[in-house]
Every structure is written in structure tokens, then in C-alpha cells.
Design a protein around this motif. Structure first.
Motif, PDB file in Angstrom:
ATOM      1  N   LEU A 176      -6.338  -1.953  -1.763  1.00 38.95           N
ATOM      2  CA  LEU A 176      -5.347  -1.152  -2.647  1.00 38.95           C
ATOM      3  C   LEU A 176      -3.936  -0.992  -1.980  1.00 38.95           C
ATOM      4  O   LEU A 176      -3.222  -1.164  -2.497  1.00 38.95           O
ATOM      5  CB  LEU A 176      -6.106   0.039  -2.942  1.00 38.95           C
ATOM      6  N   VAL A 177      -4.356  -0.693  -0.696  1.00 35.69           N
ATOM      7  CA  VAL A 177      -3.018  -0.223   0.297  1.00 35.69           C
ATOM      8  C   VAL A 177      -2.005  -1.423   0.181  1.00 35.69           C
ATOM      9  O   VAL A 177      -0.916  -1.433   0.024  1.00 35.69           O
ATOM     10  CB  VAL A 177      -3.509   0.141   1.460  1.00 35.69           C
ATOM     11  N   LEU A 178      -2.679  -2.659   0.430  1.00 33.28           N
ATOM     12  CA  LEU A 178      -1.915  -3.952   0.583  1.00 33.28           C
ATOM     13  C   LEU A 178      -1.445  -4.306  -0.643  1.00 33.28           C
ATOM     14  O   LEU A 178      -0.287  -5.035  -0.661  1.00 33.28           O
ATOM     15  CB  LEU A 178      -3.026  -5.015   1.432  1.00 33.28           C
ATOM     16  N   GLN A 179      -2.146  -4.124  -1.533  1.00 40.72           N
ATOM     17  CA  GLN A 179      -1.833  -4.363  -3.138  1.00 40.72           C
ATOM     18  C   GLN A 179      -0.440  -3.626  -3.412  1.00 40.72           C
ATOM     19  O   GLN A 179       0.658  -4.287  -3.864  1.00 40.72           O
ATOM     20  CB  GLN A 179      -2.708  -4.182  -3.929  1.00 40.72           C
ATOM     21  N   ARG A 180      -0.611  -2.311  -2.934  1.00 45.97           N
ATOM     22  CA  ARG A 180       0.987  -1.557  -3.405  1.00 45.97           C
ATOM     23  C   ARG A 180       2.054  -2.071  -2.440  1.00 45.97           C
ATOM     24  O   ARG A 180       3.189  -2.183  -2.937  1.00 45.97           O
ATOM     25  CB  ARG A 180       0.692  -0.131  -3.030  1.00 45.97           C
ATOM     26  N   ALA A 181       1.926  -2.519  -1.296  1.00 43.84           N
ATOM     27  CA  ALA A 181       2.845  -2.802  -0.563  1.00 43.84           C
ATOM     28  C   ALA A 181       3.440  -4.505  -0.978  1.00 43.84           C
ATOM     29  O   ALA A 181       4.646  -4.550  -0.824  1.00 43.84           O
ATOM     30  CB  ALA A 181       2.406  -3.133   1.034  1.00 43.84           C
ATOM     31  N   GLY A 182       2.212  -5.181  -1.429  1.00 42.39           N
ATOM     32  CA  GLY A 182       2.755  -6.518  -1.926  1.00 42.39           C
ATOM     33  C   GLY A 182       3.509  -6.177  -3.099  1.00 42.39           C
ATOM     34  O   GLY A 182       4.570  -7.032  -3.392  1.00 42.39           O
ATOM     35  N   LEU A 183       3.227  -5.245  -4.067  1.00 42.43           N
ATOM     36  CA  LEU A 183       4.043  -5.120  -5.294  1.00 42.43           C
ATOM     37  C   LEU A 183       5.579  -4.771  -5.001  1.00 42.43           C
ATOM     38  O   LEU A 183       6.444  -5.032  -5.505  1.00 42.43           O
ATOM     39  CB  LEU A 183       3.282  -4.140  -5.996  1.00 42.43           C
TER      40      LEU A 183
END
Length: 462
Positions: free
Chosen positions: A434-441
């Protein structure tokens, strides 16, 4: 009319590329025994829907066609409990190798499409400028290598040995020099003229990163030659008009030096502000004077260069270069090999360029968005089937490379998770995902914003 062509070409390009990419995911998922719930082209409200009686997959065409997705059976996304008999067909229950293959299949499908498209172009034949070198600008790499202009490049080889690779066209020469410049190495070009075939050592070890762009060949001093330099138009009140130049005139020489290339001609004029130059002109606009040659004296007007701020010479003539072209065609097997080779070269170039943009060695202005893609889609469509297929192949490669970047929310981010899982034996936790997904977005939004800004900058020239 041009806008309509651009929109239709853009829609076809995006539609084909999205379908191929998502079908890659779909086909491998089916091979791995995963249940596919939905195959959607586009996002938003469905316009057309139907369910396959054989597989139970819902096929959808949605209102916003800029993308698509394949929804697979997955316990993490199911709104209701999955029946026990269906659990073996859930994506999350598959071995990490199968999940890796399913996710990687989308970008791989884009690369396969590019290979096929290039192979079709090579097999059916394409008209390209011949690899004839125009007289280079002094002190450029081409001039230092010994080119005088008029030579036809027929091969390129490594100075340390090895066989010579044939050069069949100008674009073929460009790709070979581009690869050598990226590797910062020396090459030897074999070129023939009226005196025979000679070797021209070309040192590309010191080519600056900023020069590896659309004007790469011009930076090196290479321009297509062997053709005719034509006056396409004359600005009212300009030095060219006062001297008597007219649209359709062919420029044969400038101050006694043969000229067949617009870049070298303009460079010469720029350095002669306020100084009379003599043009040998073959009349072409007037039927009574067609074929006649006469000398015209023109004094370039001194004007301020908007880029450098320096005073340069201009005569106010629009130029067009008519270069000799050749029909390049290959056999089926060689076309497939060349298609694979061209796809690999372009993919490697894209990765290198993106890496250099991250490190600051290349400008972020190289990023393009949907406006530029639509513009080039329309232009390539108007040029003919070969140009449009080549454009499709190029964008397909770009889409494949983009999706393989290790950014969460992209295919490459998921592949990175699976590599970590394969190495450690443990899946990346939902919290970290979830954390990495937000950064990727955030990264994707930033890249999209930069690309859109570049599109607008090109459109309104700011």
C-alpha cells in the motif's frame, strides 16, 4: 480534416496497443488456469458488454478508451467469499512463477507486436533516403572523419576487428551511429564515391548526452545528400526576394561550393551577415526559364538569433531538400531478424534515455504525452501504411518499456514484488504494498504532468 485524421489514427493506435497488451495478460492467465472475470478496453461506463459462454469472461468496451485492464479471480479483491471449487483458479493462489509470467506477458506482448510490425515493414518494402552524405559543416565529426560530401556509406565496422555491417539506407546508418554514440566508441564507415571505396574513422567517444536527440545526426555533421536543394518559398521584403529568388528555383552552389543540403546552406548564410554571397541558381518556377542556370548575388540581412542572442545572416527563403530514395526490402526470415534487432535497439535506447533523465544527464523534455502521440499518429498515417506501422511499433515498445519500470502500480512494480518473494520465500506485506503503491502513483502522476507540460510547450512554443 487533419485533426480528424489525427484523432482516428490516435484511437486506432491506442486501441491496438491496449488490446495486445491486455491480451498478453489474458492469454497467459488462461494458460496458467486462472479465471479471468473481465477483459475491458477502456475505463468508466461500459458501452458494449458480452459474456463468453465458453470461459465466462465478460468482455467490455468502456467510454474512456485510454487504457484497459484484465480482472482476474483474486481473494484479495473479491467482494464475496469465493466458492472452494474456484479457489485453485484464483490469481493469488498461483505459484510465484505463474504470477510473474502472467504480469510479464503484457509488456512481452507489446514487444512481440513491435517485432511483427517491423517485420511487415521490412518485408513489404519501404522507401527511405539513400545513405549519401552531404557536405558536412566544418569541424563536425563527419568533417573530421574526412567526408567531403557525395559519398555513399555502404558499411560500418569496429576498428578493433570484426566483420562489416552493411548500411542500406539513411535510417540504417542513423541507428548504427546512434548505438555507437550511446556506447561511446569509435567506428569505421566504408563509403564509396567516383574514386572507389574508402574508410572514414569516426570517433563517437566524446559525444555529449545532450546531443543524442532528434538532431543527433546533424550534431555529428551528417545530413542526407546527393539531392536537390529547392527554394520552397520566399518571404516578402526579404533579401532573397530583392535578389530575385523565386519558389521552385534550385540552388546549385553557394560562392562556388556545391550545395545539396539545407542545414549546411543555412549555416553558411548565418556566418555571412551583411556580406554579399553568390548563388548559382537553376530556374524552375518559370516554364520559359526552366533548366537555365544563372548567378544571383544576395546580401544576407543581419538579425538577432532568438536562441543565442547573436547577430546572424538570413536571406528569408524557405528551403526543401529533395534527396534520392531507395526501396529497402528484405526476405521473410531476415525481416523477422531485423524486426527483433530493431525492437531490442529501441527498447535499450528507451531504457538508457529514461535512466539518463533520472540522473539528470538527459533533459526531461524528451518525455511526450498524448498530444504529441496523437500528432505523430496523424502525421505517420498521412505518410502511408509503412510509416504508421513503424509508429505503432515504436509506441508499442515504449509502452512495454514503461510497464516494465520497477514502479508500483505498473507491471514492473508487481514483478519486483514477485522477485522479492521468490528470493525470500515471503510475499511483500499488504502494508508495504500500500505504501509503495501510493509512492508509485505519485511517480506516475509526476511523469504524466511533465509529459503533458512538454506537449503544451511544443504546441504553443513556450
Amino acid at each position: 480534416m487533419n485533426l480528424l485524421i489525427e484523432l482516428l489514427a490516435f484511437a486506432v493506435a491506442i486501441g491496438v496497443l491496449v488490446v495486445v497488451h491486455e491480451y498478453g495478460h489474458y492469454s497467459v492467465a488462461r494458460l496458467c488456469g486462472v479465471k479471468v472475470l473481465r477483459f475491458s478496453i477502456g475505463f468508466g461506463k461500459p458501452l458494449v458488454q458480452w459474456v463468453s459462454p465458453k470461459t465466462g469472461t465478460e468482455w467490455t468496451i468502456a467510454a474512456l478508451p485510454l487504457g484497459g485492464y484484465v480482472k482476474m479471480l483474486d481473494e484479495r479483491e473479491a467482494g464475496a467469499p469465493i466458492p472452494p471449487e474456484a479457489l485453485p483458479h484464483a490469481f493469488n493462489r498461483q505459484h510465484v512463477a505463474k504470477r510473474f509470467a502472467i504480469v510479464a506477458a503484457g509488456p512481452v506482448a507489446n514487444f512481440i507486436l513491435a517485432i511483427a510490425l517491423f517485420a511487415v515493414v521490412f518485408a513489404t518494402g519501404v522507401s527511405e533516403p539513400a545513405a549519401i552524405v552531404a557536405a558536412p559543416t566544418p569541424n563536425t565529426a563527419a568533417a573530421l572523419a574526412g567526408f567531403d560530401g557525395g559519398e555513399t556509406v555502404v558499411g560500418v565496422r569496429n576498428p578493433d576487428g570484426g566483420s562489416s555491417e552493411p548500411v542500406r539506407s539513411w535510417s540504417d546508418l542513423r541507428w548504427k551511429l546512434l548505438g555507437a554514440a550511446f556506447d561511446h566508441r569509435r567506428v569505421i564507415l566504408s563509403a564509396k564515391d567516383s574514386h572507389g571505396t574508402s574508410d572514414f574513422p569516426l570517433d563517437l567517444r566524446d559525444v555529449a548526452e545532450k546531443d543524442v536527440d532528434d538532431d543527433f545526426m546533424s550534431h555529428l555533421g551528417f545530413e542526407p545528400g546527393g539531392g536537390k536543394l529547392i527554394v520552397a518559398g520566399v518571404q516578402p521584403g526579404s533579401a532573397a526576394q530583392h535578389a530575385g529568388l523565386a519558389a521552385g528555383d534550385r540552388l546549385v552552389s553557394i560562392d562556388g561550393k556545391p550545395t545539396d543540403n539545407a542545414t549546411a546552406f543555412i549555416a553558411y548564410v548565418k556566418t555571412h551577415a551583411g556580406t554579399a554571397i553568390t548563388l548559382q541558381v537553376e530556374r524552375g518556377g518559370d516554364a520559359q526559364q526552366a533548366g537555365k542556370t544563372e548567378a544571383i548575388h544576395v546580401v544576407p540581412l543581419a538579425q538577432r538569433d532568438d536562441t543565442t542572442g547573436e547577430s546572424i545572416g538570413r536571406i528569408g527563403a524557405e528551403l526543401a531538400t529533395q534527396v534520392p530514395s531507395i526501396e529497402v526490402r528484405y526476405g521473410p526470415l531476415e525481416s523477422l531478424q531485423l524486426g527483433a534487432h530493431r525492437t531490442w535497439d529501441l527498447a535499450a535506447y528507451s531504457v538508457r534515455m529514461f535512466g539518463r533523465m533520472i540522473t539528470g544527464e538527459a533533459s526531461l523534455k524528451n518525455l511526450s504525452g498524448p498530444v504529441t502521440i496523437a500528432d505523430y499518429a496523424g502525421k505517420s498515417a498521412r505518410l502511408g501504411p509503412s510509416a504508421f506501422l513503424s509508429f505503432l511499433a515504436l509506441v508499442s515498445i515504449s509502452l512495454g518499456v514503461l510497464n516494465l519500470l520497477p514502479i508500483p502500480v505498473l507491471d514492473g512494480g508487481h514483478l519486483l514484488y514477485y522477485l522479492v518473494e521468490a528470493a525470500t520465500g515471503k510475499a511483500v506485506s499488504d502494508r508495504w504494498q500500500l505504501v509503495l503503491q501510493r509512492a508509485g502513483l505519485a511517480c506516475i502522476v509526476a511523469l504524466s504532468a511533465i509529459a503533458l507540460f512538454n506537449d503544451l510547450a511544443r504546441l504553443i512554443h513556450f
